[in-house]
Design a protein around this motif. Structure first.
Motif, PDB file in Angstrom:
ATOM      1  N   CYS A  39      37.716 -32.138 -27.150  1.00 41.58           N
ATOM      2  CA  CYS A  39      38.753 -31.156 -26.814  1.00 41.58           C
ATOM      3  C   CYS A  39      39.340 -31.441 -25.440  1.00 41.58           C
ATOM      4  O   CYS A  39      40.564 -31.377 -25.246  1.00 41.58           O
ATOM      5  N   LYS A  40      38.483 -31.753 -24.501  1.00 45.13           N
ATOM      6  CA  LYS A  40      38.953 -32.050 -23.142  1.00 45.13           C
ATOM      7  C   LYS A  40      39.842 -33.293 -23.128  1.00 45.13           C
ATOM      8  O   LYS A  40      40.892 -33.308 -22.489  1.00 45.13           O
ATOM      9  N   SER A  87      33.318 -30.475 -27.407  1.00 43.62           N
ATOM     10  CA  SER A  87      33.930 -30.045 -26.145  1.00 43.62           C
ATOM     11  C   SER A  87      34.526 -31.231 -25.390  1.00 43.62           C
ATOM     12  O   SER A  87      35.612 -31.124 -24.817  1.00 43.62           O
ATOM     13  N   LEU A  88      33.828 -32.359 -25.378  1.00 47.86           N
ATOM     14  CA  LEU A  88      34.380 -33.563 -24.735  1.00 47.86           C
ATOM     15  C   LEU A  88      35.667 -34.002 -25.413  1.00 47.86           C
ATOM     16  O   LEU A  88      36.644 -34.346 -24.738  1.00 47.86           O
ATOM     17  N   ARG A 108      43.136 -32.489 -24.689  1.00 49.36           N
ATOM     18  CA  ARG A 108      43.735 -31.322 -24.034  1.00 49.36           C
ATOM     19  C   ARG A 108      43.904 -30.123 -24.967  1.00 49.36           C
ATOM     20  O   ARG A 108      44.981 -29.525 -25.042  1.00 49.36           O
ATOM     21  N   ALA A 150      31.552 -25.489 -18.068  1.00 50.59           N
ATOM     22  CA  ALA A 150      32.447 -25.358 -16.910  1.00 50.59           C
ATOM     23  C   ALA A 150      33.900 -25.626 -17.278  1.00 50.59           C
ATOM     24  O   ALA A 150      34.802 -25.200 -16.568  1.00 50.59           O
ATOM     25  N   ASN A 151      34.130 -26.337 -18.372  1.00 51.82           N
ATOM     26  CA  ASN A 151      35.492 -26.698 -18.771  1.00 51.82           C
ATOM     27  C   ASN A 151      36.073 -25.794 -19.850  1.00 51.82           C
ATOM     28  O   ASN A 151      37.189 -26.006 -20.296  1.00 51.82           O
ATOM     29  N   SER A 152      35.309 -24.811 -20.280  1.00 52.52           N
ATOM     30  CA  SER A 152      35.792 -23.913 -21.325  1.00 52.52           C
ATOM     31  C   SER A 152      36.685 -22.824 -20.731  1.00 52.52           C
ATOM     32  O   SER A 152      36.672 -22.587 -19.524  1.00 52.52           O
ATOM     33  N   LYS A 154      27.080 -28.473 -17.809  1.00 50.94           N
ATOM     34  CA  LYS A 154      28.293 -28.320 -17.005  1.00 50.94           C
ATOM     35  C   LYS A 154      29.509 -28.903 -17.735  1.00 50.94           C
ATOM     36  O   LYS A 154      30.597 -28.332 -17.690  1.00 50.94           O
ATOM     37  N   ILE A 155      29.314 -30.018 -18.427  1.00 51.92           N
ATOM     38  CA  ILE A 155      30.415 -30.630 -19.185  1.00 51.92           C
ATOM     39  C   ILE A 155      30.987 -29.635 -20.190  1.00 51.92           C
ATOM     40  O   ILE A 155      32.192 -29.492 -20.322  1.00 51.92           O
ATOM     41  N   LYS A 172      42.207 -26.383 -25.715  1.00 49.77           N
ATOM     42  CA  LYS A 172      41.337 -25.383 -25.108  1.00 49.77           C
ATOM     43  C   LYS A 172      40.230 -24.989 -26.081  1.00 49.77           C
ATOM     44  O   LYS A 172      40.436 -24.992 -27.293  1.00 49.77           O
TER      45      LYS A 172
END
Length: 104
Positions: free
Chosen positions: A38-39, A35-36, A42, A70-72, A66-67, A44
């Motif tokens: 992906c963030k 997930s990090l 950029r 919350a960003n998904s 939360k990392i 999704k």
């Protein structure tokens, strides 16, 4: 882990959404790093909540959860229980059961 990150990197330009199976124990770290990554690049992503003890992880590691959650785009739960727990912690969550009627 390297294979997962490499796969995300190679497919980053394909208008792709990454689905991340998310478990509550040691494999949680794979979901965290994916997930990090992906963030950072950029892309999704959507976590699929597979771990039966993820509700404990929400309490024990609020910063790390939360990392990821919350960003998904959305968090998908095959369990109504996990959906309720994730909503209680302020995360977007949709219930999609593992069993789908063949007519649907």
């Amino acid at each position: 882990m390297i294979d997962m990150l490499f796969g995300i990197f190679l497919n980053r330009g394909r208008k792709t959404i990454v689905f991340i199976d998310t478990y509550s124990h040691h494999a949680f770290n794979y979901a965290l790093f994916c997930s990090l990554f992906c963030k950072i690049i950029r892309v999704k992503y959507i976590p699929i909540l597979r771990g039966g003890n993820l509700h404990h992880r929400l309490k024990k590691n609020p910063y790390l959860t939360k990392i990821i959650f919350a960003n998904s785009i959305i968090n998908i739960s095959p369990s109504k229980f996990l959906k309720i727990k994730f909503k209680e912690h302020g995360f977007k969550c949709k219930y999609i059961p593992n069993i789908i009627d063949i007519k649907d």
